[in-house]
Write a protein that holds these residues in place. Structure first.
Motif, short mmCIF file in Angstrom:
data_model
loop_
_atom_site.label_atom_id
_atom_site.label_comp_id
_atom_site.label_asym_id
_atom_site.label_seq_id
_atom_site.Cartn_x
_atom_site.Cartn_y
_atom_site.Cartn_z
N GLU A 24 3.50 3.07 -4.35
CA GLU A 24 3.08 4.03 -5.11
C GLU A 24 3.80 5.28 -4.79
O GLU A 24 4.64 6.15 -5.22
CB GLU A 24 1.90 4.33 -5.64
CG GLU A 24 1.71 5.36 -6.66
CD GLU A 24 0.23 5.25 -7.07
OE1 GLU A 24 -0.20 6.64 -7.58
OE2 GLU A 24 -0.52 4.31 -7.17
N LYS A 25 3.61 5.66 -3.36
CA LYS A 25 4.09 6.92 -2.64
C LYS A 25 5.69 6.63 -2.72
O LYS A 25 6.38 7.83 -2.84
CB LYS A 25 3.60 6.95 -1.28
CG LYS A 25 3.94 8.07 -0.53
CD LYS A 25 3.48 8.14 0.70
CE LYS A 25 3.92 9.36 1.72
NZ LYS A 25 3.24 9.60 2.99
N TYR A 26 6.29 5.61 -2.34
CA TYR A 26 7.62 5.44 -2.25
C TYR A 26 8.30 5.45 -3.81
O TYR A 26 9.31 6.21 -3.79
CB TYR A 26 8.12 3.82 -1.88
CG TYR A 26 9.48 3.77 -1.89
CD1 TYR A 26 10.33 4.05 -0.86
CD2 TYR A 26 10.02 2.93 -2.89
CE1 TYR A 26 11.69 4.23 -0.67
CE2 TYR A 26 11.56 2.76 -2.71
CZ TYR A 26 12.14 3.38 -1.85
OH TYR A 26 13.77 2.76 -1.59
N ASN A 27 7.45 5.10 -4.72
CA ASN A 27 8.37 5.26 -6.11
C ASN A 27 8.40 6.69 -6.46
O ASN A 27 9.18 7.02 -7.56
CB ASN A 27 7.34 4.47 -7.13
CG ASN A 27 7.40 3.01 -7.15
OD1 ASN A 27 8.74 2.70 -6.45
ND2 ASN A 27 6.66 2.19 -7.53
N ARG A 28 7.42 7.55 -6.00
CA ARG A 28 7.64 9.15 -6.26
C ARG A 28 8.50 9.93 -5.32
O ARG A 28 8.89 11.04 -5.77
CB ARG A 28 6.28 9.67 -5.86
CG ARG A 28 5.15 9.25 -6.99
CD ARG A 28 3.91 10.20 -6.80
NE ARG A 28 3.28 10.22 -5.47
CZ ARG A 28 2.23 9.23 -5.14
NH1 ARG A 28 1.72 8.72 -6.03
NH2 ARG A 28 2.02 9.67 -3.73
N LYS A 29 8.93 8.99 -4.45
CA LYS A 29 10.14 9.58 -3.57
C LYS A 29 11.56 9.91 -4.48
O LYS A 29 11.64 9.18 -5.20
CB LYS A 29 10.50 8.91 -2.29
CG LYS A 29 9.64 9.14 -1.32
CD LYS A 29 10.24 8.26 -0.26
CE LYS A 29 9.01 8.64 0.96
NZ LYS A 29 9.03 10.31 1.64
N ASN A 66 0.78 -1.29 0.09
CA ASN A 66 0.12 -0.01 -0.02
C ASN A 66 0.84 1.26 0.02
O ASN A 66 0.34 2.33 -0.17
CB ASN A 66 -0.97 0.05 1.24
CG ASN A 66 -0.25 0.09 2.37
OD1 ASN A 66 0.75 -0.18 2.56
ND2 ASN A 66 -1.03 0.64 3.50
N MET A 67 1.95 1.27 0.31
CA MET A 67 3.06 2.36 0.01
C MET A 67 3.85 2.31 -0.98
O MET A 67 4.65 3.45 -1.24
CB MET A 67 3.97 2.41 1.45
CG MET A 67 3.23 2.21 2.91
SD MET A 67 2.58 4.08 2.98
CE MET A 67 3.97 4.79 3.42
#
Length: 177
Positions: free
Chosen positions: A112-117, A109-110
């Motif tokens: 996609e957020k991690y890939n934008r970092k 669940n994290m």
């Protein structure tokens, strides 16, 4: 009208030199660097098509390397070359990692957020730090290669990804705002 292939003659058509040969923009004439520059300055024209000689074309062999055990990435540094060591024996260590989460598992669940970092490239002292995003990777529509020149040939290495890295210079992390 299709463009003709560049076919260099065995010698310069200006002076007879047999090394360091170039073709002209129209691809009809073979010249050495000196004759090409001289003819461009004097606004000489091709004897075949009368096109002005304005640029020289250098021909190289390109060999694709089938290296599969390494992944090459290309970094574009918008602020100039980082202070990488040019000495083979230097102990100038750099690391490339995602911001935060170093060494931790990423829950689904994290992801996609991690890939934008952003990615962080920094030296071992933390004095130099570059931050950037991966801009792409090889796909069905585009393949990118790192071309490394060796004499009159280029070796082509497939590039797995490339990144734009902007400079963030910190003398100490606590003073960064």
């Amino acid at each position: 009208m299709g463009s003709a292939d560049l076919v260099l003659k065995p010698a310069c058509e200006g002076c007879g030199n047999t090394s360091d040969l170039y073709g002209t923009g129209c691809k009809h004439t073979t010249l050495c660097s000196d004759c090409g520059k001289s003819m461009a300055r004097s606004r000489a024209r091709c004897l075949v098509c009368s096109s002005p000689i304005t640029r020289l074309i250098r021909e190289y062999n390109v060999r694709a390397n089938a290296i599969t055990d390494k992944t090459y990435s290309i970094g574009r540094f918008v602020t100039g070359l980082p202070p990488f060591s040019k000495k083979k024996s230097a102990e100038n260590k750099w690391s490339l990692h995602k911001e935060g989460l170093q060494g931790r598992q990423i829950p689904d669940n994290m992801r996609e957020k991690y890939n934008r970092k952003p990615w962080i490239l920094e030296d071992e002292t933390g004095q130099y730090q570059y931050q950037g995003q991966m801009e792409g990777s090889q796909s069905a529509t585009a393949t990118y290669y790192l071309l490394m020149r060796h004499g009159k040939e280029f070796n082509a290495y497939p590039a797995g990804s490339w990144a734009c890295l902007g400079l963030l210079c910190f003398t100490n992390h606590s003073s960064a705002s």
